[in-house]
Design an enzyme around this catalytic site. Structure first.
Site, PDB file in Angstrom:
ATOM      1  N   SER A 136       0.875  -1.412   0.105  1.00  0.00           N
ATOM      2  CA  SER A 136       0.155  -0.044   0.290  1.00  0.00           C
ATOM      3  C   SER A 136       0.749   1.801   0.142  1.00  0.00           C
ATOM      4  O   SER A 136       2.048   1.627   0.480  1.00  0.00           O
ATOM      5  CB  SER A 136      -0.940   0.027   1.392  1.00  0.00           C
ATOM      6  OG  SER A 136      -2.008   1.333   1.533  1.00  0.00           O
ATOM      7  N   LYS A 162      -1.380  -0.433  -4.810  1.00  0.00           N
ATOM      8  CA  LYS A 162      -2.331  -0.020  -4.295  1.00  0.00           C
ATOM      9  C   LYS A 162      -1.645   0.740  -4.103  1.00  0.00           C
ATOM     10  O   LYS A 162      -1.212   1.586  -2.750  1.00  0.00           O
ATOM     11  CB  LYS A 162      -3.292  -0.936  -2.628  1.00  0.00           C
ATOM     12  CG  LYS A 162      -4.084  -0.108  -2.049  1.00  0.00           C
ATOM     13  CD  LYS A 162      -4.926  -1.031  -1.195  1.00  0.00           C
ATOM     14  CE  LYS A 162      -3.912  -0.738   0.631  1.00  0.00           C
ATOM     15  NZ  LYS A 162      -5.232  -0.721   1.183  1.00  0.00           N
ATOM     16  N   LYS A 164      -2.520   5.225  -2.810  1.00  0.00           N
ATOM     17  CA  LYS A 164      -4.093   6.096  -2.277  1.00  0.00           C
ATOM     18  C   LYS A 164      -4.445   6.870  -3.232  1.00  0.00           C
ATOM     19  O   LYS A 164      -3.652   7.541  -3.510  1.00  0.00           O
ATOM     20  CB  LYS A 164      -3.863   6.704  -1.030  1.00  0.00           C
ATOM     21  CG  LYS A 164      -3.590   5.575   0.096  1.00  0.00           C
ATOM     22  CD  LYS A 164      -4.274   4.697   1.187  1.00  0.00           C
ATOM     23  CE  LYS A 164      -4.329   3.615   1.433  1.00  0.00           C
ATOM     24  NZ  LYS A 164      -5.307   3.236   2.482  1.00  0.00           N
ATOM     25  N   ASP A 189      -7.078   2.627  -4.047  1.00  0.00           N
ATOM     26  CA  ASP A 189      -7.828   2.761  -3.092  1.00  0.00           C
ATOM     27  C   ASP A 189      -8.759   4.914  -2.218  1.00  0.00           C
ATOM     28  O   ASP A 189      -7.421   5.511  -1.730  1.00  0.00           O
ATOM     29  CB  ASP A 189      -6.948   2.479  -1.272  1.00  0.00           C
ATOM     30  CG  ASP A 189      -8.020   2.568   0.303  1.00  0.00           C
ATOM     31  OD1 ASP A 189      -8.856   2.799  -0.243  1.00  0.00           O
ATOM     32  OD2 ASP A 189      -7.598   1.877   0.987  1.00  0.00           O
ATOM     33  N   GLU A 214     -11.301   0.210  -3.955  1.00  0.00           N
ATOM     34  CA  GLU A 214     -11.584   0.180  -2.358  1.00  0.00           C
ATOM     35  C   GLU A 214     -12.272   1.677  -2.318  1.00  0.00           C
ATOM     36  O   GLU A 214     -11.434   2.408  -1.978  1.00  0.00           O
ATOM     37  CB  GLU A 214     -10.060  -0.309  -1.782  1.00  0.00           C
ATOM     38  CG  GLU A 214     -10.447  -0.776  -0.699  1.00  0.00           C
ATOM     39  CD  GLU A 214      -9.405  -1.333   0.630  1.00  0.00           C
ATOM     40  OE1 GLU A 214      -9.629  -1.873   1.482  1.00  0.00           O
ATOM     41  OE2 GLU A 214      -8.279  -1.017  -0.672  1.00  0.00           O
ATOM     42  N   ASP A 239     -13.989  -2.427   2.247  1.00  0.00           N
ATOM     43  CA  ASP A 239     -13.535  -2.650   3.503  1.00  0.00           C
ATOM     44  C   ASP A 239     -13.987  -1.419   4.306  1.00  0.00           C
ATOM     45  O   ASP A 239     -15.380  -2.438   5.354  1.00  0.00           O
ATOM     46  CB  ASP A 239     -12.029  -1.771   2.973  1.00  0.00           C
ATOM     47  CG  ASP A 239     -11.124  -1.673   4.430  1.00  0.00           C
ATOM     48  OD1 ASP A 239     -11.330  -1.860   5.595  1.00  0.00           O
ATOM     49  OD2 ASP A 239     -10.283  -0.626   4.317  1.00  0.00           O
ATOM     50  N   LYS A 263     -10.188  -7.585   7.306  1.00  0.00           N
ATOM     51  CA  LYS A 263      -9.452  -6.866   8.083  1.00  0.00           C
ATOM     52  C   LYS A 263      -9.159  -6.914   9.578  1.00  0.00           C
ATOM     53  O   LYS A 263     -10.650  -6.922  10.648  1.00  0.00           O
ATOM     54  CB  LYS A 263      -8.539  -5.084   8.524  1.00  0.00           C
ATOM     55  CG  LYS A 263      -8.618  -4.709   7.103  1.00  0.00           C
ATOM     56  CD  LYS A 263      -8.381  -3.013   7.426  1.00  0.00           C
ATOM     57  CE  LYS A 263      -7.724  -2.631   5.883  1.00  0.00           C
ATOM     58  NZ  LYS A 263      -8.278  -1.296   5.954  1.00  0.00           N
ATOM     59  N   GLY A 291      -4.161  -4.413   5.566  1.00  0.00           N
ATOM     60  CA  GLY A 291      -2.792  -4.482   6.753  1.00  0.00           C
ATOM     61  C   GLY A 291      -3.822  -2.806   7.208  1.00  0.00           C
ATOM     62  O   GLY A 291      -4.417  -2.094   6.936  1.00  0.00           O
TER      63      GLY A 291
END
Length: 368
Positions: A136, A162, A164, A189, A214, A239, A263, A291
């Protein structure tokens, strides 16, 4: 199994580099570490993934400590427990507070596996000996900084990137990454940074052949996500919206997503994580393990969970050295060419380093 003593520690560690999402930036990671001992002195370990502020969900370090000390620990201490799944039922009278519940449940699972002489992965029913992991990447100061990081992690062998995103750091960012890395498995994400009115902006992401986007919409939403999924071809992964088996069931029935990120802390522990995994497998919904910037203890629990068969996408469980100059476990979690070898020692498979833990502990308290 009877837990005879519990030690709760407030730990503070400095990350190697700041981590930025649409919520903000931080570098100091504070968390709670829980050690549960039986009457033979065997210890099981759990980690709270709550943050210092309630930006991810309503829980914080302080509320977790309060819930653990005043409600959760008294409910578990000195109680006969035959199977770790019972912890979830024992604590069911407490609404929400999933991260606090997960902290002690993880320790009980670890303790149970050690008493049986088996790995946590085996105790959970996992079969994999190796797991694939991605990484990430937080929001960067410049596009060049981002491309440099992606290049570094691709060369390290991570199986998925991933990125952001947030409004203003999204379409052109993903376009540049895809241009430079046309064949890298890539996902975005959003951490709830968009609303349904942004559908055209989110639809523009379809051209980049992403594995998923996400949590694009509100953290408590499954209705608008179902509407959005009909408008875009990129699979939506939920998520923050999924806190339980029931949340997952309803989201699947509504068509709110095509993928779910599990998660452990968010859903209340390993037992509920397994239930969600099994439901998704039955419904043909792939899952992966997200994570929460965990230390080695929480990271070890993620590794064990990911050995279940429907974790078919690389998770966020990067190596210890990605985040810490020194982790609190031995050996540290190591990623080689995007692969983590699952430990086969009893319990979480890694030994907490008490000396290092003590160095990072700001406060501790024991209960018996």
């Amino acid at each position: 199994m009877i837990v005879k003593e519990i030690t709760l520690r407030h730990v503070k560690m400095k990350m190697k580099a700041p981590f930025t999402t649409s919520f903000g930036t931080f570098q100091d990671k504070e968390f709670l570490l829980l050690e549960a001992k039986d009457n033979n002195g065997i210890s099981g370990w759990g980690e709270s993934v709550a943050f210092h502020s309630p930006w991810y969900n309503e829980e914080t370090l302080k509320t977790n400590w309060h819930m653990l000390e005043d409600f959760i620990i008294p409910s578990i201490l000195n109680k006969e427990i035959e199977q770790p799944e019972e912890v979830f039922e024992i604590l069911s009278y407490i609404r929400k507070n999933n991260m606090a519940k997960s902290t002690i449940e993880g320790a009980v699972w670890d303790l149970f596996a050690k008493q049986k002489g088996i790995s946590l992965a085996v105790a959970l029913g996992g079969e994999k000996k190796e797991i694939e992991v991605g990484i990430s990447i937080g929001i960067q100061n410049t596009m060049d900084d981002l491309l440099q990081l992606v290049d570094e992690y691709v060369n390290d062998g991570y199986k998925r990137m991933k990125i952001k995103i947030k409004p203003g750091w999204d379409i052109e960012v993903m376009r540049e990454v895809r241009k430079h890395f046309p064949h890298v498995p890539l996902m975005a994400d959003a951490n709830s940074a968009y609303r349904l009115k942004d559908v055209d902006q989110l639809k523009a992401l379809d051209e980049f052949d992403l594995m998923m986007i996400e949590q694009p919409l509100a953290s408590d939403d499954i209705v608008d996500h179902a509407r959005l999924q009909k408008e875009i071809s990129t699979p939506i992964c939920l998520d923050e919206s999924i806190h339980s088996y029931e949340d997952a069931r309803k989201a699947i029935e509504l068509g709110s997503c095509k993928i779910i990120n599990i998660k452990i802390g968010r859903v209340g522990g390993l037992t509920e994580s397994k239930r969600i995994h099994d439901l998704c497998q039955k419904q043909g919904i792939p899952v992966w393990c997200g994570g929460m910037l965990e230390s080695g203890v929480g990271r070890a629990h993620n590794i064990a969970l990911t050995t279940l068969s429907n974790f078919v996408m690389p998770g966020d469980t990067a190596g210890s050295s990605r985040y810490w100059d020194q982790d609190i476990i031995e050996p540290e979690v190591v990623v080689e060419n995007g692969i983590i070898t699952v430990p086969d020692k009893p319990g979480i498979g890694y030994e907490p380093n008490r000396e290092i833990i003590q160095q990072f502990t700001a406060y501790e308290k024991s209960y018996s």
